[in-house]
Design a protein around this motif. Sequence first.
Motif, PDB file in Angstrom:
ATOM      1  N   ASN A 164       0.776  -1.101  -0.168  1.00  0.00           N
ATOM      2  CA  ASN A 164      -0.137   0.081  -0.009  1.00  0.00           C
ATOM      3  C   ASN A 164       0.899   1.279  -0.070  1.00  0.00           C
ATOM      4  N   ASN A 165       0.912   1.943  -1.242  1.00  0.00           N
ATOM      5  CA  ASN A 165       1.441   3.364  -1.067  1.00  0.00           C
ATOM      6  C   ASN A 165       0.292   4.247  -0.778  1.00  0.00           C
ATOM      7  N   ALA A 166       0.116   4.355   0.464  1.00  0.00           N
ATOM      8  CA  ALA A 166      -1.288   5.203   0.811  1.00  0.00           C
ATOM      9  C   ALA A 166      -1.058   6.490   0.341  1.00  0.00           C
ATOM     10  N   LEU A 167      -2.429   6.938  -0.221  1.00  0.00           N
ATOM     11  CA  LEU A 167      -2.405   8.603  -0.501  1.00  0.00           C
ATOM     12  C   LEU A 167      -2.399   9.323   0.720  1.00  0.00           C
ATOM     13  N   ILE A 168      -1.884  10.698   0.559  1.00  0.00           N
ATOM     14  CA  ILE A 168      -1.761  11.616   1.801  1.00  0.00           C
ATOM     15  C   ILE A 168      -2.891  12.316   1.621  1.00  0.00           C
ATOM     16  N   TYR A 169      -3.608  12.339   3.027  1.00  0.00           N
ATOM     17  CA  TYR A 169      -4.631  13.291   2.995  1.00  0.00           C
ATOM     18  C   TYR A 169      -4.547  14.353   3.751  1.00  0.00           C
ATOM     19  N   LYS A 170      -4.531  15.704   3.299  1.00  0.00           N
ATOM     20  CA  LYS A 170      -4.114  16.670   4.219  1.00  0.00           C
ATOM     21  C   LYS A 170      -5.027  17.862   3.698  1.00  0.00           C
ATOM     22  N   GLY A 171      -5.464  18.562   4.606  1.00  0.00           N
ATOM     23  CA  GLY A 171      -6.443  19.797   4.283  1.00  0.00           C
ATOM     24  C   GLY A 171      -7.485  19.469   3.424  1.00  0.00           C
ATOM     25  N   GLY A 172      -8.137  18.341   3.462  1.00  0.00           N
ATOM     26  CA  GLY A 172      -9.423  17.871   2.779  1.00  0.00           C
ATOM     27  C   GLY A 172      -8.973  17.483   1.291  1.00  0.00           C
ATOM     28  N   ASN A 173      -7.738  17.527   1.049  1.00  0.00           N
ATOM     29  CA  ASN A 173      -7.021  16.858  -0.381  1.00  0.00           C
ATOM     30  C   ASN A 173      -6.363  15.617  -0.334  1.00  0.00           C
ATOM     31  N   ASP A 229       7.458   7.820  -0.783  1.00  0.00           N
ATOM     32  CA  ASP A 229       6.937   6.385  -0.324  1.00  0.00           C
ATOM     33  C   ASP A 229       6.901   5.388  -1.505  1.00  0.00           C
ATOM     34  N   LEU A 230       6.415   5.900  -2.854  1.00  0.00           N
ATOM     35  CA  LEU A 230       6.388   5.173  -3.785  1.00  0.00           C
ATOM     36  C   LEU A 230       7.626   4.915  -4.464  1.00  0.00           C
ATOM     37  N   GLU A 231       8.606   5.881  -4.288  1.00  0.00           N
ATOM     38  CA  GLU A 231      10.057   5.436  -4.690  1.00  0.00           C
ATOM     39  C   GLU A 231      10.634   4.333  -3.768  1.00  0.00           C
ATOM     40  N   GLU A 232      10.474   4.270  -2.755  1.00  0.00           N
ATOM     41  CA  GLU A 232      11.095   3.459  -1.859  1.00  0.00           C
ATOM     42  C   GLU A 232      10.439   1.955  -2.096  1.00  0.00           C
ATOM     43  N   LYS A 233       9.172   2.064  -2.319  1.00  0.00           N
ATOM     44  CA  LYS A 233       8.432   0.600  -2.397  1.00  0.00           C
ATOM     45  C   LYS A 233       8.880  -0.044  -3.655  1.00  0.00           C
ATOM     46  N   VAL A 234       8.886   0.801  -4.947  1.00  0.00           N
ATOM     47  CA  VAL A 234       9.320  -0.039  -6.149  1.00  0.00           C
ATOM     48  C   VAL A 234      10.520  -0.628  -5.926  1.00  0.00           C
ATOM     49  N   LYS A 235      11.466  -0.105  -5.023  1.00  0.00           N
ATOM     50  CA  LYS A 235      12.631  -0.756  -5.096  1.00  0.00           C
ATOM     51  C   LYS A 235      12.873  -2.188  -4.781  1.00  0.00           C
ATOM     52  N   ASP A 236      11.766  -2.705  -4.129  1.00  0.00           N
ATOM     53  CA  ASP A 236      11.405  -4.023  -3.725  1.00  0.00           C
ATOM     54  C   ASP A 236      11.579  -5.011  -4.865  1.00  0.00           C
ATOM     55  N   PRO A 237      12.530  -5.702  -5.119  1.00  0.00           N
ATOM     56  CA  PRO A 237      12.309  -6.665  -6.610  1.00  0.00           C
ATOM     57  C   PRO A 237      11.248  -7.633  -6.591  1.00  0.00           C
ATOM     58  N   LEU A 238      10.556  -7.637  -5.641  1.00  0.00           N
ATOM     59  CA  LEU A 238       9.184  -8.589  -5.796  1.00  0.00           C
ATOM     60  C   LEU A 238       8.009  -7.773  -6.271  1.00  0.00           C
TER      61      LEU A 238
END
Length: 393
Positions: free
Chosen positions: A138-147, A154-163
């Motif tokens: 889960n590359n969770a969306l950031i919810y801040k100020g109603g947006n 986080d996405l850049e970190e998670k795509v590093k996993d070779p799986l």
Amino acid sequence: MYDFNTIFSRRNVGAAKWDSITQEMGVAGEDIIPLSVADMEFKVAPEIVTAIKKVADFAAYGYTIPTESYYEAVIGWMERRHNWKIKKEWISLSTGVVPAFNTAIRAFTHPGDKVIIQQPVYYPFGKAITNNGCQVVNNALIYKGGNYTIDFDDLEEKVKDPLVKILLFCNPHNPVGRVWTEEELNRVGEICLKAGVLVISDEIHFDFVFKPYKHKVFATLSQEFQDNSLILTAPSKTFNLAGLQCSNVIIPNSKLKAQFDNANERTGFFSLNHFAYAACEAAYNEGELWLDELLEYLEGNLNYLKSFMAKELPQVKVIETEGTYLVWLDCKALGLTNSELEKLMKEKARIFLDEGYIFGASGAGFERVNIACPRAMLEKALNNMKNAIKSII
């Protein structure tokens, strides 16, 4: 020209949105209004009905394959409405977007591999991953100020996993209503391209975008992105045809298309529903005026809901709906648990919504409202909600 105001009954005909109420609550649910499942409470464009009747009257319902005119209709729609010149040989068929991304996961992963999603997100995403032996990341969306925004770090970190093999992407996003900008799409595309992660982009809601927002098909941003993506489309949301089971999966990369088609074939898929071809062709060739009028009507519904909530229920925050006909409501200020909020809506407000928690943990305290219904139905549902909430505050 077209009628979007008339309310007609869909009870007792197997409509999932309506008859599931009876199954859950029995006769006690007769007065409940469902604004949940993402189909519409409008009759299909008469041009499509005429085309289906013509097929029915022919009275031969044998094995059917797509005609040249079918492909031309899909190609024409993509160019006129989405500024995307596609080719016939890029189009694969599926009975729906959900079957398509299930097939894609089987085609491009092995059991134990990982697939990224961005919660809160359409709940069949997670099921498709686990049901096919893969792991959800889960590359969770950031919810801040109603947006809502994408957490790119986080996405850049998670795509590093070779799986990690796939990003299952949603644009316009269901349920938060974002229509991702070109800048956001480019960043997603570059991150995935660099890591060798395939983008499967569910764009089923791409015909529903409110002014001033603009939808951009992911594959149109660059040749590299086009070669590293599958674009999932369907006339089903746009023209209320989900029951006819028709989806067009557009895969410009011939190698990826061959893999997808092979996985599709292994499921036993041969062709679409006999009536689906005629419905899709008529929708894309003759349904444009109907859709334009529908979009105006939906914009009116959206504006009505926003004004109503601001005046009557300021405790409930309406998340800006850029695309889809689904509105995401932040109800956390009510201080209710998931079960308490659900009970309030069903038992006191007498409305069935899609509860936020089904879209992931970050959806807790939210409700998803389907506004694709006659205005009078929406007005009744919102007044029911107002009375229920005011009874507890």
